[in-house]
Write an enzyme that holds these catalytic residues in place. Sequence first.
Site, PDB file in Angstrom:
ATOM      1  N   LYS A  22      27.309  33.501  -5.785  1.00 14.80           N
ATOM      2  CA  LYS A  22      26.312  32.993  -6.440  1.00 14.80           C
ATOM      3  C   LYS A  22      25.124  34.278  -7.182  1.00 14.80           C
ATOM      4  O   LYS A  22      24.822  33.990  -8.176  1.00 14.80           O
ATOM      5  CB  LYS A  22      25.406  32.496  -5.377  1.00 14.80           C
ATOM      6  CG  LYS A  22      23.823  32.332  -5.640  1.00 14.80           C
ATOM      7  CD  LYS A  22      23.198  31.444  -4.373  1.00 14.80           C
ATOM      8  CE  LYS A  22      22.601  32.334  -3.404  1.00 14.80           C
ATOM      9  NZ  LYS A  22      21.450  33.083  -3.696  1.00 14.80           N
ATOM     10  N   ASN A  23      25.096  35.280  -6.455  1.00 12.07           N
ATOM     11  CA  ASN A  23      24.169  36.525  -6.747  1.00 12.07           C
ATOM     12  C   ASN A  23      24.706  37.111  -8.062  1.00 12.07           C
ATOM     13  O   ASN A  23      23.979  38.050  -8.378  1.00 12.07           O
ATOM     14  CB  ASN A  23      24.088  37.034  -5.502  1.00 12.07           C
ATOM     15  CG  ASN A  23      22.914  36.574  -4.524  1.00 12.07           C
ATOM     16  OD1 ASN A  23      22.711  35.321  -5.090  1.00 12.07           O
ATOM     17  ND2 ASN A  23      22.891  37.069  -3.479  1.00 12.07           N
ATOM     18  N   ARG A  92      13.648  31.806  -7.159  1.00 10.38           N
ATOM     19  CA  ARG A  92      12.894  33.053  -7.500  1.00 10.38           C
ATOM     20  C   ARG A  92      13.795  33.749  -8.414  1.00 10.38           C
ATOM     21  O   ARG A  92      13.212  34.523  -9.402  1.00 10.38           O
ATOM     22  CB  ARG A  92      12.568  33.727  -6.337  1.00 10.38           C
ATOM     23  CG  ARG A  92      13.674  34.243  -5.317  1.00 10.38           C
ATOM     24  CD  ARG A  92      13.241  34.999  -4.489  1.00 10.38           C
ATOM     25  NE  ARG A  92      12.291  35.856  -4.560  1.00 10.38           N
ATOM     26  CZ  ARG A  92      10.821  35.709  -4.489  1.00 10.38           C
ATOM     27  NH1 ARG A  92      10.358  34.618  -4.017  1.00 10.38           N
ATOM     28  NH2 ARG A  92       9.883  36.730  -5.010  1.00 10.38           N
ATOM     29  N   CYS A 116       8.306  33.404  -0.111  1.00  7.99           N
ATOM     30  CA  CYS A 116       9.601  32.761   0.031  1.00  7.99           C
ATOM     31  C   CYS A 116       9.677  32.941   1.635  1.00  7.99           C
ATOM     32  O   CYS A 116       8.976  33.709   2.305  1.00  7.99           O
ATOM     33  CB  CYS A 116      10.527  33.481  -0.692  1.00  7.99           C
ATOM     34  SG  CYS A 116      12.182  33.900   0.134  1.00  7.99           S
ATOM     35  N   ARG A 121       8.468  39.097  -1.299  1.00 10.27           N
ATOM     36  CA  ARG A 121       9.365  39.289  -2.351  1.00 10.27           C
ATOM     37  C   ARG A 121       8.677  39.363  -3.839  1.00 10.27           C
ATOM     38  O   ARG A 121       8.704  38.405  -4.581  1.00 10.27           O
ATOM     39  CB  ARG A 121      10.282  38.067  -2.388  1.00 10.27           C
ATOM     40  CG  ARG A 121      11.239  38.252  -0.988  1.00 10.27           C
ATOM     41  CD  ARG A 121      12.167  37.092  -1.232  1.00 10.27           C
ATOM     42  NE  ARG A 121      13.308  37.759  -2.192  1.00 10.27           N
ATOM     43  CZ  ARG A 121      14.345  36.693  -2.213  1.00 10.27           C
ATOM     44  NH1 ARG A 121      14.408  35.498  -1.525  1.00 10.27           N
ATOM     45  NH2 ARG A 121      15.137  37.148  -2.757  1.00 10.27           N
ATOM     46  N   ASP A 304      22.028  40.035   3.652  1.00 10.08           N
ATOM     47  CA  ASP A 304      22.287  38.544   3.687  1.00 10.08           C
ATOM     48  C   ASP A 304      23.372  38.145   4.538  1.00 10.08           C
ATOM     49  O   ASP A 304      23.975  37.041   4.722  1.00 10.08           O
ATOM     50  CB  ASP A 304      23.062  38.377   2.336  1.00 10.08           C
ATOM     51  CG  ASP A 304      21.995  38.345   1.176  1.00 10.08           C
ATOM     52  OD1 ASP A 304      22.338  38.166  -0.063  1.00 10.08           O
ATOM     53  OD2 ASP A 304      20.827  38.364   1.538  1.00 10.08           O
ATOM     54  N   VAL A 326      15.345  45.326   5.013  1.00 14.59           N
ATOM     55  CA  VAL A 326      15.052  44.753   3.702  1.00 14.59           C
ATOM     56  C   VAL A 326      13.998  43.916   3.454  1.00 14.59           C
ATOM     57  O   VAL A 326      13.179  43.910   2.603  1.00 14.59           O
ATOM     58  CB  VAL A 326      16.480  44.526   3.219  1.00 14.59           C
ATOM     59  CG1 VAL A 326      16.237  44.033   1.500  1.00 14.59           C
ATOM     60  CG2 VAL A 326      17.463  45.405   3.266  1.00 14.59           C
ATOM     61  N   ARG A 396      22.232  25.708  -1.184  1.00 15.39           N
ATOM     62  CA  ARG A 396      21.800  26.640  -2.329  1.00 15.39           C
ATOM     63  C   ARG A 396      22.804  27.400  -2.577  1.00 15.39           C
ATOM     64  O   ARG A 396      22.983  28.130  -3.527  1.00 15.39           O
ATOM     65  CB  ARG A 396      20.617  27.294  -1.911  1.00 15.39           C
ATOM     66  CG  ARG A 396      19.243  26.345  -1.638  1.00 15.39           C
ATOM     67  CD  ARG A 396      17.930  27.254  -1.658  1.00 15.39           C
ATOM     68  NE  ARG A 396      17.983  28.150  -2.880  1.00 15.39           N
ATOM     69  CZ  ARG A 396      16.858  28.910  -3.061  1.00 15.39           C
ATOM     70  NH1 ARG A 396      15.872  28.916  -1.938  1.00 15.39           N
ATOM     71  NH2 ARG A 396      16.838  29.916  -4.000  1.00 15.39           N
TER      72      ARG A 396
END
Length: 417
Positions: A22-23, A92, A116, A121, A304, A326, A396
């Site tokens: 996804k990223n 975002r 978020c 962020r 993540d 993070v 998502r």
Amino acid sequence: MEKIVIKGGVALNGEVQVGGAKNSALPLLFATLLADGTSELCNIPALRDITTAEKLLKILGAEVKAADHCYRIDASRIESVEAPYELVKTMRASVLVLGPLLARCGHARVSLPGGCAIGARPINLHLKGLEQLGAKIKLDHGYVEATADRLKGAKISFDMPTVGGTENLLMAAALAKGETVLENAAREPEIVQLAEALNSMGAQIEGAGTAIIQIQGVDKLMPLQCRVIPDRIEAGTFMIAAAITGGNVLVREALREDLEALISKLKEAGVSVEEEADGLRVQGPRRPLAVDIRTSVFPGFPTDMQAQFMALMSFAEGTSRISETVFENRFMHVCELQRMGADIQIDGHSAIIRGTAQMTGAPVMATDLRASASLILAGLAAHNTTEVSRIYHLDRGYEKIEQKLAALGARIWREQE
Ligand code: EPZ
């Protein structure tokens, strides 16, 4: 609304295929805006965030055709440079159109993404970098208005590594006049794929994957053809599914080099991880050992994967400390795991987990994407039934996760709330 129901206690066995990242897919989709012509991207995962990106590309004037995880995007005509609030607030990563639109059209109007679940962020580092390339930036009614005749290369040093900031600046600098140097750049595999993709379009980028990236601007870029890399976070999630249930699973296309930090922590916890020709084979112990983790930017332990690892540590023998460095609010899964019997205390940016041999299923609520995954994982190992609500968060970032887990033997299904 839908929920996912799990009857825990089954050791998972078999093979599972990881989808496209996804990223990586998101910045690549927006990179197609840099070229006048038709790009083709394959191995794009079928996720809500990707659908949102597709909507945004169409709003900007691109023609998008999708079939079987492949996208054809014709960005010859950019008819708008505005990313509207209604859309940006749902994803975002939409702010990643800033760099391409500024570079291609000299103008971009993008809604500030707002907060978020996992943190404020901000995008101040993106904006500061674009200003250093000569963009005029102003904030107006919650929108970033950016203009530039022609971006000019500059030396940009990020106050902290930012994945999105590095991606926006890579795409902007690719068409700027002269040389740009990004210092303290993010080093994630998704950054490397984006730089390679831009180079295949005619850009001149060196050093991606290290903290210093050099970009020689060019006048024009050609359309992109590429296949999205496997999703290392989806892979890591399935690795933990095997570990937490004491199963034995081959995670196809899990790349060792993208998961070193997770692999070493899983091994410390007594989980066997072996590299095979087409993936990583994970064998869970009867009960994992407690290990401490501290999230950090790549190649450190990925933020993540923090929530998923906490689910594993909830069952561990001993006490572990998980520090989240993070994001400032990425412990939303803690209170839901506590409902399942986890013994977790939050102490500032750390969570102390006293592992328990047995957790019990319960109705729990997803709060953000990776927290949802953490609850699914805990449900796979807990006794009795777990029901995870608000799974639109999960959709998502995971394609058909309940089907993939059921194929490994899990008693898991989706139903209406
Ligand atoms: C990307 O988000 C990922 N999203 C996130 O994945 C991931 O958690 C994150 O990188 C860190 O690895 C996508 O790639 C679409 P950052 P991004 O800019 O780019 C601060 C998931 O679950 N910061 O590296 O937004 C920021 O607040 C998602 O798939 C500033 O202060 O992350 C954060 O504390 C969640 N100012 C830290 O830096 C800025 O201008 C890292 O953020 C930019 C960032």
